[in-house]
Structures are given as C-alpha cells and as structure tokens.
Design a protein around this motif. Structure first.
Motif, PDB file in Angstrom:
ATOM      1  N   THR A 163      -7.038  -2.078 -12.813  1.00 37.17           N
ATOM      2  CA  THR A 163      -6.306  -3.344 -12.962  1.00 37.17           C
ATOM      3  C   THR A 163      -6.320  -4.111 -11.645  1.00 37.17           C
ATOM      4  OG1 THR A 163      -4.190  -2.212 -12.526  1.00 37.17           O
ATOM      5  CG2 THR A 163      -4.821  -2.548 -14.827  1.00 37.17           C
ATOM      6  N   LEU A 164      -6.363  -3.385 -10.538  1.00 37.31           N
ATOM      7  CA  LEU A 164      -6.519  -4.037  -9.242  1.00 37.31           C
ATOM      8  C   LEU A 164      -7.855  -4.784  -9.187  1.00 37.31           C
ATOM      9  CD1 LEU A 164      -5.591  -2.468  -5.834  1.00 37.31           C
ATOM     10  CD2 LEU A 164      -7.725  -3.700  -6.082  1.00 37.31           C
ATOM     11  N   LEU A 165      -8.904  -4.140  -9.707  1.00 39.51           N
ATOM     12  CA  LEU A 165     -10.215  -4.787  -9.744  1.00 39.51           C
ATOM     13  C   LEU A 165     -10.205  -6.037 -10.615  1.00 39.51           C
ATOM     14  CD1 LEU A 165     -12.574  -1.709 -10.027  1.00 39.51           C
ATOM     15  CD2 LEU A 165     -12.491  -3.334  -8.142  1.00 39.51           C
ATOM     16  N   ILE A 166      -9.521  -5.965 -11.759  1.00 37.17           N
ATOM     17  CA  ILE A 166      -9.422  -7.138 -12.636  1.00 37.17           C
ATOM     18  C   ILE A 166      -8.763  -8.290 -11.883  1.00 37.17           C
ATOM     19  CG2 ILE A 166      -8.297  -8.052 -14.705  1.00 37.17           C
ATOM     20  CD1 ILE A 166      -8.664  -5.239 -15.941  1.00 37.17           C
ATOM     21  N   ALA A 167      -7.712  -7.979 -11.134  1.00 36.69           N
ATOM     22  CA  ALA A 167      -7.035  -9.016 -10.355  1.00 36.69           C
ATOM     23  C   ALA A 167      -7.966  -9.622  -9.313  1.00 36.69           C
ATOM     24  CB  ALA A 167      -5.793  -8.430  -9.682  1.00 36.69           C
ATOM     25  N   LEU A 168      -8.715  -8.776  -8.623  1.00 33.11           N
ATOM     26  CA  LEU A 168      -9.628  -9.278  -7.596  1.00 33.11           C
ATOM     27  C   LEU A 168     -10.703 -10.175  -8.191  1.00 33.11           C
ATOM     28  CD1 LEU A 168     -10.125  -6.048  -5.427  1.00 33.11           C
ATOM     29  CD2 LEU A 168      -8.836  -8.099  -4.797  1.00 33.11           C
ATOM     30  N   LEU A 169     -11.181  -9.832  -9.386  1.00 34.83           N
ATOM     31  CA  LEU A 169     -12.254 -10.599 -10.015  1.00 34.83           C
ATOM     32  C   LEU A 169     -11.769 -11.905 -10.641  1.00 34.83           C
ATOM     33  CD1 LEU A 169     -14.191  -7.678 -11.737  1.00 34.83           C
ATOM     34  CD2 LEU A 169     -15.036  -9.117  -9.866  1.00 34.83           C
ATOM     35  N   THR A 170     -10.483 -12.008 -10.937  1.00 40.21           N
ATOM     36  CA  THR A 170      -9.968 -13.204 -11.610  1.00 40.21           C
ATOM     37  C   THR A 170      -9.111 -14.057 -10.674  1.00 40.21           C
ATOM     38  OG1 THR A 170      -8.121 -11.881 -12.489  1.00 40.21           O
ATOM     39  CG2 THR A 170     -10.052 -12.183 -13.908  1.00 40.21           C
ATOM     40  N   VAL A 171      -8.038 -13.500 -10.160  1.00 43.22           N
ATOM     41  CA  VAL A 171      -7.125 -14.299  -9.326  1.00 43.22           C
ATOM     42  C   VAL A 171      -7.264 -13.981  -7.841  1.00 43.22           C
ATOM     43  CG1 VAL A 171      -5.453 -14.587 -11.186  1.00 43.22           C
ATOM     44  CG2 VAL A 171      -5.244 -12.636  -9.660  1.00 43.22           C
ATOM     45  N   VAL A 220       0.831  -1.201   0.000  1.00 39.11           N
ATOM     46  CA  VAL A 220       0.000   0.000   0.000  1.00 39.11           C
ATOM     47  C   VAL A 220       0.871   1.259   0.000  1.00 39.11           C
ATOM     48  CG1 VAL A 220      -1.860   1.215   1.169  1.00 39.11           C
ATOM     49  CG2 VAL A 220      -1.815  -1.272   1.195  1.00 39.11           C
ATOM     50  N   ALA A 221       2.005   1.228   0.695  1.00 43.46           N
ATOM     51  CA  ALA A 221       2.929   2.367   0.652  1.00 43.46           C
ATOM     52  C   ALA A 221       3.417   2.601  -0.771  1.00 43.46           C
ATOM     53  CB  ALA A 221       4.114   2.113   1.585  1.00 43.46           C
ATOM     54  N   ALA A 222       3.699   1.519  -1.477  1.00 37.92           N
ATOM     55  CA  ALA A 222       4.148   1.646  -2.870  1.00 37.92           C
ATOM     56  C   ALA A 222       3.048   2.205  -3.765  1.00 37.92           C
ATOM     57  CB  ALA A 222       4.609   0.283  -3.387  1.00 37.92           C
ATOM     58  N   SER A 223       1.785   1.914  -3.431  1.00 36.32           N
ATOM     59  CA  SER A 223       0.690   2.449  -4.241  1.00 36.32           C
ATOM     60  C   SER A 223       0.461   3.931  -3.971  1.00 36.32           C
ATOM     61  CB  SER A 223      -0.599   1.671  -3.955  1.00 36.32           C
ATOM     62  OG  SER A 223      -1.147   2.015  -2.697  1.00 36.32           O
ATOM     63  N   ALA A 224       0.750   4.374  -2.742  1.00 33.09           N
ATOM     64  CA  ALA A 224       0.516   5.774  -2.378  1.00 33.09           C
ATOM     65  C   ALA A 224       1.672   6.685  -2.760  1.00 33.09           C
ATOM     66  CB  ALA A 224       0.261   5.885  -0.867  1.00 33.09           C
ATOM     67  N   GLN A 281       1.216  -2.515 -11.345  1.00 24.75           N
ATOM     68  CA  GLN A 281       1.172  -2.352  -9.893  1.00 24.75           C
ATOM     69  C   GLN A 281      -0.230  -2.624  -9.344  1.00 24.75           C
ATOM     70  OE1 GLN A 281       1.911   1.643  -8.388  1.00 24.75           O
ATOM     71  NE2 GLN A 281       3.170   0.805  -6.747  1.00 24.75           N
ATOM     72  N   GLY A 282      -1.245  -2.146 -10.048  1.00 21.72           N
ATOM     73  CA  GLY A 282      -2.606  -2.389  -9.605  1.00 21.72           C
ATOM     74  C   GLY A 282      -2.935  -3.872  -9.587  1.00 21.72           C
ATOM     75  N   PHE A 283      -2.536  -4.594 -10.642  1.00 20.78           N
ATOM     76  CA  PHE A 283      -2.816  -6.027 -10.701  1.00 20.78           C
ATOM     77  C   PHE A 283      -2.095  -6.759  -9.571  1.00 20.78           C
ATOM     78  CE2 PHE A 283      -2.737 -10.361 -12.229  1.00 20.78           C
ATOM     79  CZ  PHE A 283      -3.983 -10.506 -12.834  1.00 20.78           C
ATOM     80  N   ALA A 284      -0.816  -6.425  -9.368  1.00 24.10           N
ATOM     81  CA  ALA A 284      -0.043  -7.075  -8.302  1.00 24.10           C
ATOM     82  C   ALA A 284      -0.653  -6.790  -6.931  1.00 24.10           C
ATOM     83  CB  ALA A 284       1.406  -6.596  -8.349  1.00 24.10           C
ATOM     84  N   THR A 285      -1.089  -5.564  -6.728  1.00 26.75           N
ATOM     85  CA  THR A 285      -1.671  -5.197  -5.445  1.00 26.75           C
ATOM     86  C   THR A 285      -3.007  -5.897  -5.231  1.00 26.75           C
ATOM     87  OG1 THR A 285      -0.588  -3.039  -5.594  1.00 26.75           O
ATOM     88  CG2 THR A 285      -2.343  -3.262  -3.969  1.00 26.75           C
ATOM     89  N   GLY A 286      -3.794  -6.060  -6.294  1.00 31.13           N
ATOM     90  CA  GLY A 286      -5.047  -6.788  -6.172  1.00 31.13           C
ATOM     91  C   GLY A 286      -4.829  -8.227  -5.741  1.00 31.13           C
ATOM     92  N   VAL A 299       7.696  -5.401  -7.829  1.00 27.06           N
ATOM     93  CA  VAL A 299       9.073  -4.916  -8.005  1.00 27.06           C
ATOM     94  C   VAL A 299       9.305  -4.500  -9.457  1.00 27.06           C
ATOM     95  CG1 VAL A 299      11.507  -5.600  -7.973  1.00 27.06           C
ATOM     96  CG2 VAL A 299      10.021  -6.188  -6.044  1.00 27.06           C
ATOM     97  N   ILE A 300       8.780  -5.266 -10.397  1.00 26.24           N
ATOM     98  CA  ILE A 300       8.899  -4.888 -11.816  1.00 26.24           C
ATOM     99  C   ILE A 300       8.219  -3.543 -12.071  1.00 26.24           C
ATOM    100  CG2 ILE A 300       8.157  -5.499 -14.155  1.00 26.24           C
ATOM    101  CD1 ILE A 300       8.500  -8.465 -13.314  1.00 26.24           C
ATOM    102  N   ALA A 301       7.022  -3.353 -11.506  1.00 26.46           N
ATOM    103  CA  ALA A 301       6.306  -2.085 -11.683  1.00 26.46           C
ATOM    104  C   ALA A 301       7.087  -0.916 -11.101  1.00 26.46           C
ATOM    105  CB  ALA A 301       4.931  -2.167 -11.021  1.00 26.46           C
TER     106      ALA A 301
END
Length: 383
Positions: A43-51, A9-13, A94-99, A72-74
């Motif tokens: 993209t975070l939402l996509i991650a939550l809905l799929t994985v 979350v720190a990385a997202s902010a 980053q959004g997908f990874a965070t999701g 880390v890649i992001a």
C-alpha cells in the motif's frame, strides 16, 4: 520535518516485535505474519505511484497533514485490534499514509537545505528512516519485556508522538507554491526527469542490496529467532533491529562527506560482509554472530542509502523532487516487500534457516552488482 519522518518510520517498525504477541493470542497461521509485513509495503507503493508527487503541486504542508491524520487512524486500529483482519487493515492504511509522508517529507528536507550546505537535507533524510526504525523496534521490544500489557503502551505513545508531529507541521513554513497539475499527477507512474535517470538507474542496483538487508531483519527476524535460535524475546527482536538501523544511522553521519564512489565501495563491502556473517550465524545457530552481522550490514545499509539519495537528488529540480523521491522509494519498498512474501511462502517447505540463508546470498549478489554499476556510472561522469 525530521521529527515527522522519524515518527512515521518508528510507527512502521514498532509492530514487528508485536506480531508474535498477536499470533499467540489469536492463533493464526505464520504466513499471515509475512502478509501483515508485506501489505504495508505494497500500500506504501500504491501511495508512491499515485500521490507520491502530489506535494509538488499542492505544497508540502497540506499533504503531510492528511498523511499524519491517516497514520493516527491506523495506529488507533492497531491499538483496538481484536483479530488479524484488523491488523491487516491498519497496516494497509499505515502503508499508504507512510508512502505519502515519505516522499513529501524527503522533498521538504531537500527544500529546506541552506545554500551553504545543499547536502544537509539528503543527510537528514538518510538518517531519519534508520533512526526511526531503531527507535520504534527497540522501544517496542523494551516495552514488551517491561509491562504486562505492552500493546496499549506502544500505540498510545506513538499516537502522542504523531500528534506532536501534526502540531509541528501546522506551524512549519511551506516550502513550495501551489500550481496546477495535481489531478494529473495522480495517474500511476514513476516520474524521473531525463537528467536524473542515469544516476537513478545506476544507484538502484546497490539500493536493492540495502533493502534486502533491511527486509531480512525487519521481515523475518521474529521467525528466525523463534525457529533457528529458539529465542522468544521481544527485546532480542527489537534489539537486533536497532543494532542494524542504529549502526546505519551513525554511519550516515560519519560518511556524509564521502563521494558517490566512496559510498558505493564502503556500502558494498559492508553489505556483503554483513550478509555473509548473518548466513553463517544462521547455519551455525549463533545469535551473537547474527547480531554482529546485523551491525556490519547496517553500516552498508546506511552508507548505501545515503549515497543513493545524494547521488540522485542532486540531479533533480525542486518541482521534481517529490516525484523523484517517490520513484526511489518504489525501488526500495518493492525490494522490502516482495522477498518477504516469497520467504513466507517457502518457509513451510524449506524451513526458516534455509530461507534466511537464501536471503543473505541474494543480498551479496545484489550488492556486488550494485557496486559494479555505480563504478561504471561514476567513471562515465569523469569521461
């Protein structure tokens, strides 16, 4: 697990105060600032809905390892970005990874709660996002003011913190056995078991008020400071975000023994009062009043989000936890992302001030509605 949650979350902010530096260097349109913020949420939402529920089948550790590597890649892309397209790509990853990490680490914290204190995981899971937002935004703002080249310092530090998190995940115990169904779980869906649906629906309304408050400050604050308060300071941007999220994290600790009804009452009052004060501050061009409103709204956000998690997750079985957390965070991040996109579209027509005031009015309406619905739900349980 708490370290990993805070780090993500720190990385997202952290990029929020840096967006204006990118804009100053590359001279892109202001609506791209809103897009950079919102693409992360979607993209975070996509991650939550799929994985989002895949760790219920594969185990928490392997899923978290993959999420940390993607994060880390992001961050590496943000470190080396030379135009806005690189930032947008990095925020999408980053959004997908965070999701992936959000639902997984939340479920792991619930798994790890000792029998004598089943609320501990929910409490820690409520504190870490707020603490991460406070730490990431404030540290980023301080670095912007303190050094001539803040972008390398911010992102290399975050990469180092995530690598420590990776090491911690590698040595952490697995909390759930593997079992079949992982591929089937990838089909986009919201998984809320029957026994959790009433609590989920009732508390989601108040959660919308919580994330509208957070979205206003994280998504629009740089533009509000620049266009309304005529402030061009990374430390002010990061500091106000830290005030909101820091007061939220502290309030979670202080109210951890509250009932669902008590949490709803405190949250609704604080969210309404904070949003009203922020709206008045924008109308009267008073940044100090806005900061005070952010502190009060942060209390509402912390108590409301903590109550939301505790109310819903106590109804879910261990094998359903990641899926339930995914559904909960879908509501959160839809609220987090969509209003900022709309605000970015209308800023050019109505101006930043009116858009911010409209945001505050929407927060008040959602918070009052949420209080009434949670009240009705808790009353039904007594009956």
């Amino acid at each position: 697990m708490a370290w990993v949650s805070v780090a993500f979350v720190a990385a997202s902010a952290a990029p929020s105060p840096i967006y204006v530096l990118y804009q100053a260097a590359w001279h892109f349109d202001s609506w791209l600032l809103s897009l950079a913020f919102s693409i992360y949420a979607f993209t975070l939402l996509i991650a939550l809905l799929t994985v989002g529920s895949v760790s219920d089948y594969l185990g928490r550790r392997p899923v978290l390892i993959g999420a940390v590597i993607a994060e880390v890649i992001a961050l590496g892309l943000l470190l080396t970005a030379t135009d806005i397209s690189h930032v947008l790509l990095a925020r999408a990853i980053q959004g997908f990874a965070t999701g992936v990490a959000t639902s997984t680490v939340s479920a792991a914290l619930a798994d790890l709660s000792p029998k004598r204190n089943r609320q501990l995981g929910a409490t820690v899971g409520s504190i870490t996002p707020l603490a991460g937002l406070a730490a990431g935004s404030l540290a980023s703002g301080l670095i912007i003011q303190a050094v001539d080249a803040p972008i390398p310092v911010v992102f290399t530090t975050l990469i180092a913190i995530l690598l420590v998190g990776l090491a911690l995940v590698l040595i952490a115990p697995e909390t759930i056995p593997r079992h079949p169904g992982a591929v089937r779980s990838l089909l986009p869906r919201l998984h809320v078991p029957a026994q959790s649906r009433a609590a989920f629906l009732a508390s989601s309304f108040l959660n919308i008020g919580v994330w509208l408050t957070t979205s206003l400050v994280l998504g629009l604050l740089p533009q509000i400071n620049r266009d309304v308060f005529d402030i061009h300071s990374g430390i002010v941007n990061g500091g106000i975000i830290a005030l909101l999220t820091g007061s939220g994290a502290i309030s979670v600790v202080l109210t951890r023994s509250f009932t669902a009804m008590q949490s709803a009452q405190v949250s609704a009052v604080a969210l309404v009062a904070g949003a009203a004060i922020e709206g008045v501050a924008v109308a009267t061009v008073d940044v100090w009043l806005f900061a005070a409103g952010a502190v009060i709204a942060g209390v509402g956000a912390g108590v409301g989000f903590s109550g939301y998690i505790r109310l819903v997750i106590q109804t879910a079985e261990p094998d359903d936890r990641a899926g339930v957390f995914s559904a909960m965070y879908v509501v959160s991040y839809l609220t987090f992302g969509i209003p900022v996109i709309i605000a970015g579209i209308v800023l050019g027509t109505f101006g930043t001030g009116p858009a911010a005031i409209g945001f505050c009015c929407l927060t008040i309406a959602a918070s009052l509605t949420g209080f009434l619905v949670v009240s009705r739900y808790t009353q039904s349980l007594k009956e």
